[in-house]
Design an enzyme around this catalytic site. Sequence first.
Site, PDB file in Angstrom:
ATOM      1  CG  HIS A  99      -1.721  -1.021   1.612  1.00  0.00           C
ATOM      2  ND1 HIS A  99      -1.295  -2.169   2.206  1.00  0.00           N
ATOM      3  CD2 HIS A  99      -3.059  -1.158   1.461  1.00  0.00           C
ATOM      4  CE1 HIS A  99      -2.325  -2.974   2.397  1.00  0.00           C
ATOM      5  NE2 HIS A  99      -3.408  -2.395   1.949  1.00  0.00           N
ATOM      6  CG  ASP A 102       1.902  -0.936   3.320  1.00  0.00           C
ATOM      7  OD1 ASP A 102       1.216  -0.588   4.283  1.00  0.00           O
ATOM      8  OD2 ASP A 102       1.511  -1.733   2.435  1.00  0.00           O
ATOM      9  CD  GLU A 230      -7.874  -8.160  -0.727  1.00  0.00           C
ATOM     10  OE1 GLU A 230      -6.907  -7.681  -1.352  1.00  0.00           O
ATOM     11  OE2 GLU A 230      -7.827  -8.444   0.478  1.00  0.00           O
ATOM     12  CD  GLU A 266      -7.169 -11.445   2.909  1.00  0.00           C
ATOM     13  OE1 GLU A 266      -6.797 -10.469   2.232  1.00  0.00           O
ATOM     14  OE2 GLU A 266      -7.152 -11.468   4.146  1.00  0.00           O
ATOM     15  CG  HIS A 269     -10.990 -10.827   2.878  1.00  0.00           C
ATOM     16  ND1 HIS A 269     -10.631  -9.812   2.023  1.00  0.00           N
ATOM     17  CD2 HIS A 269     -10.277 -10.618   4.007  1.00  0.00           C
ATOM     18  CE1 HIS A 269      -9.761  -9.023   2.622  1.00  0.00           C
ATOM     19  NE2 HIS A 269      -9.516  -9.507   3.825  1.00  0.00           N
ATOM     20  CG  ASP A 294      -4.491 -10.785  -0.739  1.00  0.00           C
ATOM     21  OD1 ASP A 294      -3.692 -10.742  -1.695  1.00  0.00           O
ATOM     22  OD2 ASP A 294      -4.849  -9.771  -0.113  1.00  0.00           O
ATOM     23  CG  ASP A 305      -8.904 -10.403   7.726  1.00  0.00           C
ATOM     24  OD1 ASP A 305      -8.621 -11.545   7.343  1.00  0.00           O
ATOM     25  OD2 ASP A 305      -8.681  -9.375   7.065  1.00  0.00           O
ATOM     26  CG  ASP A 307      -4.875 -10.914   7.527  1.00  0.00           C
ATOM     27  OD1 ASP A 307      -5.722 -11.453   6.796  1.00  0.00           O
ATOM     28  OD2 ASP A 307      -4.713  -9.676   7.588  1.00  0.00           O
ATOM     29  CG  ASP A 337      -3.382  -9.550   3.154  1.00  0.00           C
ATOM     30  OD1 ASP A 337      -2.731  -9.153   4.134  1.00  0.00           O
ATOM     31  OD2 ASP A 337      -4.405  -8.985   2.725  1.00  0.00           O
TER      32      ASP A 337
HETATM   33  C1  XUL Z   1      -7.473  -6.292   4.584  1.00  0.00           C
HETATM   34  C2  XUL Z   1      -6.775  -6.724   3.364  1.00  0.00           C
HETATM   35  C3  XUL Z   1      -5.912  -5.711   2.702  1.00  0.00           C
HETATM   36  C4  XUL Z   1      -5.897  -5.814   1.214  1.00  0.00           C
HETATM   37  C5  XUL Z   1      -5.171  -4.691   0.535  1.00  0.00           C
HETATM   38  O1  XUL Z   1      -8.289  -7.246   5.144  1.00  0.00           O
HETATM   39  O2  XUL Z   1      -6.879  -7.864   2.956  1.00  0.00           O
HETATM   40  O3  XUL Z   1      -4.643  -5.812   3.223  1.00  0.00           O
HETATM   41  O4  XUL Z   1      -5.335  -7.012   0.796  1.00  0.00           O
HETATM   42  O5  XUL Z   1      -5.597  -3.453   0.928  1.00  0.00           O
HETATM   43 CO    CO Z   2      -5.972  -8.917   1.427  1.00  0.00          CO
END
Ligand code: XUL
Ligand code: CO
Length: 441
Positions: A99, A102, A230, A266, A269, A294, A305, A307, A337
Amino acid sequence: MAYFQEIGSIKYEGLQSTNPFAFKFYNPEEKIGDKTAEEHLRFAVAYWHTFTGDGSDPFGAGTMERSWNRLKGMDLAKARLEAAFEFFEKLNVPYFCFHDVDIAPEGSNLRETNKNLDTIVGLMKDYMKDSETKLLWNTANNFTHPRFIHGAASSSNADVFAYAAAKIKKGLEIGKELGAENYVFWGGREGYETLLNTDMKLELDNLGRFFHMAVDYAKEIGFDGQFLIEPKPKEPTTHQYDFDVASGYAFLQNYDLQDHFKFNIEANHATLAGHSFEHELHYARIHNMLGSVDANQGHPLLGWDTDEFPTDLYSATLAMYEIIKNGGLGRGGLNFDAKVRRGSFKPEDLFHAHIAGMDSFAIGLKVAQKLIDDNVLKNVLEDRYSSYTEGIGLDIVQGKTDFHKLEEHALGLTEITNKSGRLENIKAILNQYLLKAYAGE
Ligand code: XUL
Ligand code: CO
């Protein structure tokens, strides 16, 4: 300066290796089906979790030991960048993603922020000249700063809509400069909390307008990266507009955007939306909308989430099945991610986490390719749907029936015989294929 001094280049050592800094399954050069493992998997490191994240959570401060974190502002951004390229090289990873925030700190106004970005992007371009690692995608963080409190392109405040557009404009210019393969739109605050104060129609129309302007601007500057949406159902907003692939696809069609976008799917998600990862991949695939992934996983006991790095071999196998069936990811890839757990605070944990994720998807790839080579699931489907290959079933799929004809057929039936779905047997076969992959067969 070396940030990961003790660690050398990560190589494939095979199944028998006990070296924690080696791949056991991921052999980038191995030919699987029609491509090498590296070409199939197109792994990417997420800059935010790996270099920017500090391990803080709503209950506690950051825990990560990162030598670059002694620094501040642009010095910190430059050190992170140096650490990132050392990491990419040692991990031998083909791609990364970031991003805007970042890589460079926000200034006190947009002009200053863009100047910071220009400096870092210039340096990044230099690193990329000497590196094998390319940019899979960049994106704009239009959700962290308080100005995005009511959304970005779906904000109730037109000044915020403009600010969000300016950030994407800059992002597309950066994507072009660095040769990004894709540009991602995750609507972090594109959603709402309550209808009591929300004009949903205006917000959705504005989102549609916003995406059209992004498409136009990419065309204007000659940025040819693939646009990706996304989806995520909730978090941070209660109702995210891009809930899942199906609702995202309906949105794209409603606003005539379907030819300009694909999906970045993702895993975590998907599960938050009440779907499996493979459901989302499959739904996108059959509509020719699968763009990128992702690759992470949620915790089965937690409803947010998390991750986590992907280590679930079933999920990786079924995901790779969809990806191979899709003919690969094209310009997309598998972006981690994912973040190391708060308790995994050592720099070397970053290597262990990526090795675990890469090995898991390498197993998934091998097993999925074998399932395809042996027509395992194809045979299951052919047998299960065989009634549509002859008689009334063939007439149905060829559009030769109406309700009169179907009633006539139904009235003539003396008995209806269904076949077993054989789910337990299919799962046992899947286990057998996984075990064969472990055994190196
Ligand atoms: C947040 C997410 C983000 C996107 C990019 O849940 O997945 O990091 O991948 O903005
Ligand atoms: Co993501």
